[in-house]
Write an enzyme that holds these catalytic residues in place. Structure first.
Site, PDB file in Angstrom:
ATOM      1  N   SER A  80       0.807  -1.303  -0.093  1.00  0.00           N
ATOM      2  CA  SER A  80      -0.016  -0.033   0.035  1.00  0.00           C
ATOM      3  C   SER A  80       0.662   1.146  -0.011  1.00  0.00           C
ATOM      4  O   SER A  80       1.900   1.233   0.733  1.00  0.00           O
ATOM      5  CB  SER A  80      -0.717  -0.146   1.235  1.00  0.00           C
ATOM      6  OG  SER A  80      -1.754   1.038   1.523  1.00  0.00           O
ATOM      7  N   HIS A  82      -0.882   4.011   0.550  1.00  0.00           N
ATOM      8  CA  HIS A  82      -2.217   4.931   1.308  1.00  0.00           C
ATOM      9  C   HIS A  82      -2.792   6.023   0.331  1.00  0.00           C
ATOM     10  O   HIS A  82      -2.572   7.087   0.639  1.00  0.00           O
ATOM     11  CB  HIS A  82      -1.754   5.612   2.687  1.00  0.00           C
ATOM     12  CG  HIS A  82      -1.093   4.514   3.557  1.00  0.00           C
ATOM     13  ND1 HIS A  82      -1.786   3.582   4.379  1.00  0.00           N
ATOM     14  CD2 HIS A  82       0.160   4.369   3.784  1.00  0.00           C
ATOM     15  CE1 HIS A  82      -1.295   3.213   5.055  1.00  0.00           C
ATOM     16  NE2 HIS A  82       0.099   3.316   4.746  1.00  0.00           N
ATOM     17  N   ARG A  85      -0.458   9.041  -0.495  1.00  0.00           N
ATOM     18  CA  ARG A  85      -0.509  10.074   0.601  1.00  0.00           C
ATOM     19  C   ARG A  85       0.832  10.120   1.232  1.00  0.00           C
ATOM     20  O   ARG A  85       1.295  11.097   2.034  1.00  0.00           O
ATOM     21  CB  ARG A  85      -1.724  10.177   1.479  1.00  0.00           C
ATOM     22  CG  ARG A  85      -2.885  10.846   0.490  1.00  0.00           C
ATOM     23  CD  ARG A  85      -3.939  10.724   1.788  1.00  0.00           C
ATOM     24  NE  ARG A  85      -4.268   9.571   2.421  1.00  0.00           N
ATOM     25  CZ  ARG A  85      -5.213   8.630   2.097  1.00  0.00           C
ATOM     26  NH1 ARG A  85      -5.563   8.633   0.958  1.00  0.00           N
ATOM     27  NH2 ARG A  85      -5.219   7.576   2.806  1.00  0.00           N
ATOM     28  N   ASP A 113      -3.754  -3.077  -1.520  1.00  0.00           N
ATOM     29  CA  ASP A 113      -4.803  -2.234  -1.717  1.00  0.00           C
ATOM     30  C   ASP A 113      -4.382  -0.992  -2.818  1.00  0.00           C
ATOM     31  O   ASP A 113      -3.145  -1.279  -3.314  1.00  0.00           O
ATOM     32  CB  ASP A 113      -5.317  -1.354  -0.564  1.00  0.00           C
ATOM     33  CG  ASP A 113      -4.257  -0.189  -0.011  1.00  0.00           C
ATOM     34  OD1 ASP A 113      -3.277   0.020  -0.580  1.00  0.00           O
ATOM     35  OD2 ASP A 113      -4.803   0.258   1.232  1.00  0.00           O
ATOM     36  N   ARG A 117     -11.371  -1.578  -7.403  1.00  0.00           N
ATOM     37  CA  ARG A 117     -12.540  -1.259  -7.457  1.00  0.00           C
ATOM     38  C   ARG A 117     -13.728  -2.362  -7.977  1.00  0.00           C
ATOM     39  O   ARG A 117     -14.881  -2.249  -7.829  1.00  0.00           O
ATOM     40  CB  ARG A 117     -12.689  -0.018  -8.475  1.00  0.00           C
ATOM     41  CG  ARG A 117     -11.886   1.192  -8.049  1.00  0.00           C
ATOM     42  CD  ARG A 117     -12.399   1.937  -6.726  1.00  0.00           C
ATOM     43  NE  ARG A 117     -11.626   2.962  -6.380  1.00  0.00           N
ATOM     44  CZ  ARG A 117     -10.947   3.040  -5.541  1.00  0.00           C
ATOM     45  NH1 ARG A 117     -10.321   2.041  -4.858  1.00  0.00           N
ATOM     46  NH2 ARG A 117     -10.342   4.175  -5.272  1.00  0.00           N
TER      47      ARG A 117
END
Length: 186
Positions: A80, A82, A85, A113, A117
């Site tokens: 990930s 995030h 960010r 992640d 979708r």
């Protein structure tokens, strides 16, 4: 501090705990009561061994970081950024998945992640070596737009897409999904 938090989660009946390790330099977490900073394998191991429930480490983006989590005894990792960010100009998690899976598959659970979708997205990341996928933003959107019905609809939709991808590629079981199901030979 982390050990106390993990033990409180375990005492509360949580079945697992997950912690981010890549956001330590963010201004948002600097100066808080929770001391942040990089963790050595030894430090991670101490935290992991402080509880009996599985510990997952989120924010893994290199095979070397995955190896450290294996060495520390983590149950699993989450590949990930995030949502980008933490640090600009990093590759997407899916771009790192194969290299990380080459080191970690079968030794530790691999979750991912980052713009997952659809059921087809889940199919693809499993084919590239993930054991599962985390879906974030679509759920609050579904909840905001449709409440419980919106979430139920979204769950049914991605489940149907996933089953259809399996059917279309001849994968009778999830264990049958591999990289060969993702690409058509020339």
């Amino acid at each position: 501090f982390m050990i106390r938090q993990f033990q409180q989660a375990e005492d509360a009946g949580c079945i697992a705990v997950c912690t981010d390790i890549d956001g330590a330099g963010l201004a948002l977490v600097q100066g808080q009561d929770n001391p942040v900073g990089p963790k050595s394998v030894k430090e991670l191991s101490q935290v992991i061994n402080s509880v009996k429930i599985p510990v997952l480490i989120k924010g893994i983006m290199t095979p070397q970081a995955a190896r450290k989590c294996i060495d520390a005894g983590a149950y699993g990792i989450v590949i990930s950024t995030h949502g980008g960010r933490v640090q600009d100009q990093t590759p997407a998690p899916v771009e790192m998945l194969e290299a990380i899976a080459d080191v970690a598959k079968g030794k530790i659970k691999i979750l991912i992640d980052g713009a997952i979708r659809t059921g087809v997205d889940i199919f693809k990341v499993i084919g590239l070596g993930a054991d599962g996928a985390l879906i974030g933003r679509p759920y609050p959107i579904a909840a905001y737009g449709g409440g419980q019905e919106g979430i139920e609809f979204y769950n049914k939709m991605i489940g149907a897409q996933f089953r259809e991808a399996m059917m279309m590629t001849g994968a009778a079981r999830i264990a049958d999904i591999d990289k060969n199901k993702l690409f058509i030979s020339k």
